[in-house]
Design an enzyme around this catalytic site. Structure first.
Site, PDB file in Angstrom:
ATOM      1  N   LYS A 128     -11.025  -4.018  -2.508  1.00  0.00           N
ATOM      2  CA  LYS A 128     -11.963  -2.624  -2.461  1.00  0.00           C
ATOM      3  C   LYS A 128     -11.225  -1.427  -3.009  1.00  0.00           C
ATOM      4  O   LYS A 128     -12.101  -0.602  -3.867  1.00  0.00           O
ATOM      5  CB  LYS A 128     -12.605  -2.560  -1.168  1.00  0.00           C
ATOM      6  CG  LYS A 128     -13.602  -3.320  -0.890  1.00  0.00           C
ATOM      7  CD  LYS A 128     -14.259  -3.004   0.333  1.00  0.00           C
ATOM      8  CE  LYS A 128     -14.050  -4.029   1.569  1.00  0.00           C
ATOM      9  NZ  LYS A 128     -12.896  -4.058   2.350  1.00  0.00           N
ATOM     10  N   LYS A 147      -4.495  -9.317  -5.967  1.00  0.00           N
ATOM     11  CA  LYS A 147      -5.526  -9.689  -5.510  1.00  0.00           C
ATOM     12  C   LYS A 147      -6.759  -8.690  -5.528  1.00  0.00           C
ATOM     13  O   LYS A 147      -6.658  -7.490  -5.677  1.00  0.00           O
ATOM     14  CB  LYS A 147      -5.641 -10.118  -3.554  1.00  0.00           C
ATOM     15  CG  LYS A 147      -5.818  -8.890  -3.113  1.00  0.00           C
ATOM     16  CD  LYS A 147      -5.787  -9.179  -1.564  1.00  0.00           C
ATOM     17  CE  LYS A 147      -5.985  -7.747  -0.719  1.00  0.00           C
ATOM     18  NZ  LYS A 147      -7.271  -7.769  -0.074  1.00  0.00           N
ATOM     19  N   LYS A 155       0.663  -1.230  -0.267  1.00  0.00           N
ATOM     20  CA  LYS A 155      -0.104   0.109   0.135  1.00  0.00           C
ATOM     21  C   LYS A 155       0.822   1.350  -0.012  1.00  0.00           C
ATOM     22  O   LYS A 155       0.244   2.252  -0.634  1.00  0.00           O
ATOM     23  CB  LYS A 155      -0.879  -0.097   1.247  1.00  0.00           C
ATOM     24  CG  LYS A 155      -2.150  -0.679   1.235  1.00  0.00           C
ATOM     25  CD  LYS A 155      -3.141  -0.553   2.152  1.00  0.00           C
ATOM     26  CE  LYS A 155      -4.391  -1.255   1.970  1.00  0.00           C
ATOM     27  NZ  LYS A 155      -5.570  -1.060   3.089  1.00  0.00           N
TER      28      LYS A 155
END
Ligand code: AQP
Length: 287
Positions: A197, A194, A111
């Site tokens: 959201k 993956k 991230k």
């Protein structure tokens, strides 16, 4: 009685990875164990967000959990920020974890790389200790999660064990419960990433609320490969293996048995879409 805890971020629309990897197992667990399910809104503060939007997304996520079969008369469904003890305990656990172990978390690396050049919050680094607090606060034995959370559960165990050895037996050391199929649903367009959201990949992400024709279209355009052989091999054939995993998780059959039944990608995509549409139907209609 076994205590179950798990959480989900209200950071976006619920996708089939969330459903197949986590939420549908929560719906089963609630009838067998004392279960707590949490909309972890504080975790969503680690990345850029709009406060008012986050509040309405939290409500939408709670609605989604009920639509997916969680029954507030059977389990406890709540919003993380409504229970102040989560953040109070997080501080004690932040002082029990080391910077080195937090920096090793793959999700932090991924991230922070994704937001490189932009603001990276300190919370993005320390949030696994908040997740540990979420879990150990309820004397949790079992944490049903997808594969992406394996490393965070290991950290939670290490931190609980360290706290107990420093200060005396305090916390139950939790166990992760990761399903055999559907634990790592991949993006249909980028099958080595993956499904998530918070990643902008509208064609690669199938939402629980997507209408059947949209699911059929997304599945029909799923990226595969050019060798034409249907075989479960995540490294060599990530796209095809992802389709087999989604089909297996939707039907309850094994990926190996399913792989033997197909010789072409077209029918595999079609059957995967049909099985998924059926698996999601109750949640979609109840929502
Ligand atoms: N692709 C997935 N396959 C299987 N399980 C998954 N989970 C998440 N993605 C997959 C599981 O869903 C639960 C809730 O996790 P989350 O709220 O972290 O979901 P997310 O979609 O991963 O959300 P974000 O906001 O996009 O987070 P990041 O960026 O961290 O991925 C968990 O049990 C998770 O394992």
């Amino acid at each position: 009685m076994t205590v179950v805890f798990s959480g989900i971020q209200p950071s976006g629309e619920t996708h089939i990875g969330n459903y197949l990897g986590a939420i549908r197992h929560w719906a089963v667990d609630q009838h067998e164990h004392t279960s707590y399910y949490c909309v972890v809104d504080l975790h969503s503060l680690t990345t850029p967000h709009d406060p008012a939007e986050l509040r309405s997304k939290s409500l939408a996520m709670a609605t989604m959990l009920v639509a997916c079969g969680l029954d507030p008369d059977v389990c406890t469904i709540f919003v993380q920020s409504h229970v102040a003890e989560h953040t109070r305990l997080a501080w004690l656990l932040e002082c029990t974890a080391s910077i080195g172990e937090l920096q090793r978390m793959t999700q932090f690396k991924d991230k922070s790389a994704r937001t490189s050049g932009e603001f990276i919050s300190a919370g993005l680094l320390t949030y696994p200790t908040l997740m540990t607090a979420d879990i150990v606060l309820y004397d949790t034995d079992r944490v049903p999660v997808g594969e992406d959370q394996r490393q965070h559960i290991e950290l939670a165990r290490d931190v609980a064990i360290r706290f107990n050895s420093r200060y005396g037996e305090t916390f139950v050391v939790p166990q992760g419960a990761i399903p055999k199929t559907g634990a790592r649903v991949m993006d249909l367009q980028e099958p080595t990433n993956k499904m998530s959201k918070s990643v902008d990949s509208p064609q690669g992400t199938v939402m629980v609320l997507d209408p059947p024709d949209v699911i059929e279209r997304k599945l029909s355009r799923a990226v595969t490969d050019s060798d034409g052989e249907v075989r479960f091999d995540v490294a060599a054939k990530p796209g095809v293996s992802n389709l087999l995993s989604i089909l297996a998780a939707s039907t309850g059959e094994s990926v190996e048995a399913l792989a033997g039944r197909y010789t072409q990608y077209g029918p595999l995509k079609k059957d995967t879409a049909a099985a998924l549409i059926e698996a999601l139907r109750p949640a979609r209609e109840r929502y």
